[in-house]
Design a protein around this motif. Structure first.
Motif: not given
Length: 222
Positions: A62-70, A209-222
């Motif tokens: 759920t977390h990474v889904a939000g990073t992709v398309c939240g 390549i690299s991208a921000v991957g530290v202390n990322v807050q994203s979606t969690q299940p409802n």
């Protein structure tokens, strides 16, 4: 939040169109996500989430889904990289390359998001970074479907194996020749302490390549 990641990889500029002349939001793009479980329900993408195969919702999925398309509906700073993309969810307990092959024909998936790796107890330091059956099958997918892009996290194993952290990119999917393997950095662009480094076993440079991957807050299940 996801906003530093958007700024870091410049997806904010591609989305706005102000400097690039294009407005790329992921609209009509279908993303396949394979992870430890299914993507959970969330207002940020519920109307763009399609469940394909799996039994249980998982926080990481759920977390990474939000990073992709939240969409950033609750808080705009949580908006993902492609807020109009549609995400299709699988867990990783069946044979992934076969599921990916089917996803092209059945769902017209054009890109996959994958944040998992072999267990380091299996992928030991003596062999880590090897090109194996999973690597070959992923590359075969690219040969068969040249538009089909695979994105994998490099792995979190740089503290293992000695050698200054080198040769710690995982075997299998991460070591495929046509996979985009992504390292994790801080929002300041500094290298994280955990993200795996190449080269892979046959000497090829990874990650690409690299991208921000530290202390990322994203979606969690409802």
């Amino acid at each position: 939040v996801n906003q530093p990641s958007k700024n870091h990889i410049r997806s904010n500029l591609l989305q706005s169109g102000r400097q690039t002349g294009v407005s790329l939001t992921g609209r009509n793009i279908k993303v396949g996500e394979w992870d430890a479980g299914l993507v959970g329900s969330h207002i940020d993408y519920n109307n763009r989430l399609i469940i394909r195969n799996g039994n249980q919702v998982h926080n990481h999925s759920t977390h990474v889904a939000g990073t992709v398309c939240g969409a950033g509906i609750i808080d705009e700073y949580y908006q993902g990289m492609a807020p109009d993309a549609t995400i299709y969810s699988w867990d990783f307990y069946d044979y992934i390359p076969f599921e990916m092959d089917s996803a092209v024909g059945l769902d017209s998936i054009v890109i996959t998001q994958n944040s998992y790796a072999y267990d380091p107890n299996y992928d030991t330091c003596s062999f880590r970074g090897r090109y194996d059956w999973s690597s070959m099958m992923n590359d075969r997918l690219t040969v068969n479907y040249p538009w089909f892009t695979h994105v994998f996290a490099a792995g979190n194993y740089r503290s293992q194996c000695g050698q200054g952290g080198f040769r710690t990119v995982s075997s299998g999917f991460q070591a495929a020749k046509n996979t985009i393997t992504v390292a994790a950095v801080y929002e300041t662009d500094a290298m994280s302490w955990f993200s795996s480094w190449g080269p892979v076993r046959d000497g090829r440079l990874k990650p690409e390549i690299s991208a921000v991957g530290v202390n990322v807050q994203s979606t969690q299940p409802n």
